[in-house]
Motif scaffolding. Structure first.
Motif, PDB file in Angstrom:
ATOM      1  N   ASP A 155       5.602  11.078   1.240  1.00  0.00           N
ATOM      2  CA  ASP A 155       5.002  10.116   0.308  1.00  0.00           C
ATOM      3  C   ASP A 155       6.085   9.297  -0.384  1.00  0.00           C
ATOM      4  OD1 ASP A 155       2.410  10.903   0.892  1.00  0.00           O
ATOM      5  OD2 ASP A 155       2.252  12.262  -0.824  1.00  0.00           O
ATOM      6  N   TRP A 156       7.123   9.981  -0.845  1.00  0.00           N
ATOM      7  CA  TRP A 156       8.184   9.313  -1.596  1.00  0.00           C
ATOM      8  C   TRP A 156       8.944   8.321  -0.725  1.00  0.00           C
ATOM      9  CZ3 TRP A 156      13.701  10.669  -1.318  1.00  0.00           C
ATOM     10  CH2 TRP A 156      14.463   9.999  -2.272  1.00  0.00           C
ATOM     11  N   LEU A 157       9.357   8.749   0.481  1.00  0.00           N
ATOM     12  CA  LEU A 157      10.107   7.869   1.369  1.00  0.00           C
ATOM     13  C   LEU A 157       9.293   6.630   1.724  1.00  0.00           C
ATOM     14  CD1 LEU A 157      11.816  10.390   3.826  1.00  0.00           C
ATOM     15  CD2 LEU A 157      12.889   9.124   1.962  1.00  0.00           C
ATOM     16  N   HIS A 158       7.995   6.818   1.937  1.00  0.00           N
ATOM     17  CA  HIS A 158       7.153   5.675   2.283  1.00  0.00           C
ATOM     18  C   HIS A 158       6.907   4.783   1.081  1.00  0.00           C
ATOM     19  CE1 HIS A 158       3.453   3.375   2.752  1.00  0.00           C
ATOM     20  NE2 HIS A 158       3.782   3.315   4.036  1.00  0.00           N
ATOM     21  N   ASP A 159       6.461   5.377  -0.021  1.00  0.00           N
ATOM     22  CA  ASP A 159       5.950   4.588  -1.140  1.00  0.00           C
ATOM     23  C   ASP A 159       7.036   3.854  -1.920  1.00  0.00           C
ATOM     24  OD1 ASP A 159       3.584   5.654  -0.309  1.00  0.00           O
ATOM     25  OD2 ASP A 159       3.258   6.933  -2.052  1.00  0.00           O
ATOM     26  N   CYS A 160       8.292   4.301  -1.794  1.00  0.00           N
ATOM     27  CA  CYS A 160       9.380   3.566  -2.434  1.00  0.00           C
ATOM     28  C   CYS A 160       9.675   2.249  -1.708  1.00  0.00           C
ATOM     29  CB  CYS A 160      10.653   4.411  -2.465  1.00  0.00           C
ATOM     30  SG  CYS A 160      10.659   5.687  -3.742  1.00  0.00           S
ATOM     31  N   TYR A 161       9.220   2.142  -0.471  1.00  0.00           N
ATOM     32  CA  TYR A 161       9.507   0.970   0.363  1.00  0.00           C
ATOM     33  C   TYR A 161      11.009   0.709   0.454  1.00  0.00           C
ATOM     34  CZ  TYR A 161       4.739  -0.025   1.526  1.00  0.00           C
ATOM     35  OH  TYR A 161       3.485   0.079   2.057  1.00  0.00           O
ATOM     36  N   PHE A 162      11.727   1.813   0.745  1.00  0.00           N
ATOM     37  CA  PHE A 162      13.146   1.671   1.071  1.00  0.00           C
ATOM     38  C   PHE A 162      13.277   0.790   2.315  1.00  0.00           C
ATOM     39  CE2 PHE A 162      13.276   6.025  -0.926  1.00  0.00           C
ATOM     40  CZ  PHE A 162      14.089   5.681  -2.004  1.00  0.00           C
ATOM     41  N   ALA A 163      14.300  -0.057   2.349  1.00  0.00           N
ATOM     42  CA  ALA A 163      14.579  -0.841   3.552  1.00  0.00           C
ATOM     43  C   ALA A 163      15.246   0.035   4.601  1.00  0.00           C
ATOM     44  CB  ALA A 163      15.472  -2.027   3.212  1.00  0.00           C
ATOM     45  N   SER A 164      15.977   1.062   4.159  1.00  0.00           N
ATOM     46  CA  SER A 164      16.631   1.997   5.071  1.00  0.00           C
ATOM     47  C   SER A 164      16.934   3.276   4.307  1.00  0.00           C
ATOM     48  CB  SER A 164      17.931   1.411   5.637  1.00  0.00           C
ATOM     49  OG  SER A 164      18.892   1.245   4.612  1.00  0.00           O
TER      50      SER A 164
ATOM     51  N   PRO B 176       0.818  -1.219   0.000  1.00  0.00           N
ATOM     52  CA  PRO B 176       0.000   0.000   0.000  1.00  0.00           C
ATOM     53  C   PRO B 176       0.849   1.265   0.000  1.00  0.00           C
ATOM     54  CG  PRO B 176      -0.796  -1.558   1.643  1.00  0.00           C
ATOM     55  CD  PRO B 176       0.533  -2.072   1.158  1.00  0.00           C
ATOM     56  N   THR B 177       0.350   2.299  -0.653  1.00  0.00           N
ATOM     57  CA  THR B 177       0.990   3.610  -0.573  1.00  0.00           C
ATOM     58  C   THR B 177       0.713   4.209   0.802  1.00  0.00           C
ATOM     59  OG1 THR B 177      -0.938   4.821  -1.384  1.00  0.00           O
ATOM     60  CG2 THR B 177       0.603   3.952  -3.045  1.00  0.00           C
ATOM     61  N   ARG B 178       1.355   5.317   1.074  1.00  0.00           N
ATOM     62  CA  ARG B 178       1.131   5.986   2.354  1.00  0.00           C
ATOM     63  C   ARG B 178      -0.341   6.323   2.548  1.00  0.00           C
ATOM     64  NH1 ARG B 178       2.505  12.077   3.396  1.00  0.00           N
ATOM     65  NH2 ARG B 178       1.928  12.285   5.604  1.00  0.00           N
ATOM     66  N   LYS B 179      -0.998   6.761   1.492  1.00  0.00           N
ATOM     67  CA  LYS B 179      -2.411   7.132   1.586  1.00  0.00           C
ATOM     68  C   LYS B 179      -3.320   5.912   1.703  1.00  0.00           C
ATOM     69  CE  LYS B 179      -2.000  11.552  -0.878  1.00  0.00           C
ATOM     70  NZ  LYS B 179      -0.528  11.570  -0.872  1.00  0.00           N
TER      71      LYS B 179
ATOM     72  N   GLU C  59      -1.187   6.566  10.428  1.00  0.00           N
ATOM     73  CA  GLU C  59      -0.078   6.452   9.480  1.00  0.00           C
ATOM     74  C   GLU C  59       1.018   5.496   9.933  1.00  0.00           C
ATOM     75  OE1 GLU C  59       1.049   9.720   6.860  1.00  0.00           O
ATOM     76  OE2 GLU C  59       0.066  11.064   8.281  1.00  0.00           O
ATOM     77  N   SER C  60       0.779   4.755  11.010  1.00  0.00           N
ATOM     78  CA  SER C  60       1.777   3.777  11.424  1.00  0.00           C
ATOM     79  C   SER C  60       1.710   2.567  10.503  1.00  0.00           C
ATOM     80  CB  SER C  60       1.564   3.343  12.872  1.00  0.00           C
ATOM     81  OG  SER C  60       0.296   2.731  13.031  1.00  0.00           O
ATOM     82  N   ALA C  61       2.866   1.963  10.283  1.00  0.00           N
ATOM     83  CA  ALA C  61       2.948   0.765   9.445  1.00  0.00           C
ATOM     84  C   ALA C  61       3.544  -0.367  10.282  1.00  0.00           C
ATOM     85  CB  ALA C  61       3.788   1.034   8.197  1.00  0.00           C
TER      86      ALA C  61
END
Length: 367
Positions: free
Chosen positions: A282-291, A38-41, A52-54
């Protein structure tokens, strides 16, 4: 009716997955091997958890987005190794000579066990010296007072202290995968953009996008047509190490000991870093970076001029390890020479149960 709609939605997702060969994360705990998240939204709101917690990897999960570093993704990332060159990105333990934010200075003593035959080393340090990972115990979500996955201050210190979100969980899992560098400092020099990394300077999403474009990278997530894959690890060079090297020891100490809020003309700790704008979130979340990681003491522009910090989202809400004060100078030079901005990255956080911030034993890039 809501259950019916929910079931119908899940069936529709299953059909779409079958047609597209995707595997969508729909049921908590999420399967790290999913190919679509899922995206941040679109994040599900779990009763009792902050908005907004994951916290989606299980009740006893303390590694967060490191779950995305699966064997399949690590094996795929290893293909980024082309020449076998290795580039360490650790700063020496005594850099900076005076840590920022009033942290204690690094002290090293050699202990003689048997003169001329055996010696030991004694270190006294705060983990703000040199390169470090911010762990999930380091920074809470302010409105709820919660650290990642419901960990509280009582879990960290006091009679009920335990190992929830201790950084040793990261060490036991390991950190390895594909990294990507955005050399913002190099791009800014090229464009004639002058700023002081020791002053408040927010780097916007649009600037990062243009920086990536200049490097030949589309920094959007692959799900949106970009080049960022699930589980990638982000590195942003803001130029702090470059500025540090240009200062005298006296000026470095003076800058590190600035007091005050840093806002409205008041003195204080001020650094360049990522903007706290919604596009960045949005970008930091939706890219699903591991770190995520950078070369500055705070990663985000400091101090924040919003009513929140990126640290709250990155660490407490999303469970994304945050690296600070990496030496990215040699990496940027090598990436520019090779015109390659992706690489294989490994790190070994210090294996110390109960720790909130880690001094990494190794952080290496393999090109």
């Amino acid at each position: 009716m809501s259950d019916t709609n929910g079931s119908a939605g899940q069936r529709l997702t299953q059909i779409k997955d079958f047609l597209t060969m995707n595997k969508t994360a729909t049921t908590i705990p999420w399967d790290p091997d999913c190919t679509k998240f899922p995206t941040r939204k679109e994040l599900p709101q779990v009763p009792g958890n902050p908005p907004e917690s994951a916290w989606v990897w299980g009740d006893n999960d303390y590694i967060g987005r490191l779950n995305l570093l699966t064997p399949t993704r690590i094996a795929a990332a290893s293909k980024e190794i082309k020449t076998g060159e290795m580039i360490p990105v650790n700063l020496p333990l005594n850099v900076p000579n005076q840590p920022a934010f009033g942290r204690e200075v690094f002290k090293h003593e050699i202990k003689t066990l048997a003169e001329n035959y055996a010696y030991d080393d004694l270190y006294e340090m705060n983990t703000q010296s040199g390169t470090q990972w911010d762990g999930f115990r380091h920074f809470a979500h302010f409105p709820s007072g919660s650290f990642y996955n419901g960990t509280t201050g009582a879990d960290i210190v006091g009679p009920a202290a335990n190992h929830k979100c201790s950084i040793h969980h990261w060490a036991e899992h390991g950190i390895a995968g594909r990294g990507v560098l955005l050399d913002y400092r190099g791009w800014a020099h090229k464009k004639g953009i002058n700023y002081d990394p020791y002053d408040y300077y927010p780097i916007s999403w649009e600037e990062l996008y243009q920086c990536g474009k200049d490097q030949g990278i589309d920094i959007r997530p692959a799900a949106q047509g970009g080049d960022i894959k699930i589980g990638d690890m982000l590195f942003v060079r803001s130029g702090w190490k470059e500025a540090y090297d240009s200062k005298s020891p006296e000026d470095r100490t003076k800058a590190a000991l600035r007091h005050g809020s840093g806002k409205d003309g008041e003195d204080g700790q001020r650094y360049a870093g990522l903007s706290q704008e919604q596009k960045i979130l949005d970008w930091l979340h939706d890219c699903y970076f591991a770190s995520v990681a950078g070369d500055a003491p705070a990663f985000e522009a400091w101090p924040t001029h919003e009513d929140y910090h990126l640290h709250e989202y990155i660490l407490a809400l999303w469970g994304m390890p945050l690296g600070e004060m990496l030496d990215l100078e040699g990496l940027a030079k090598k990436c520019r020479e090779r015109n390659r901005w992706f690489f294989f990255f490994t790190s070994a956080p210090a294996n110390c149960p109960g720790k909130s911030r880690s001094k990494s034993q190794r952080l290496d890039l393999h090109c």
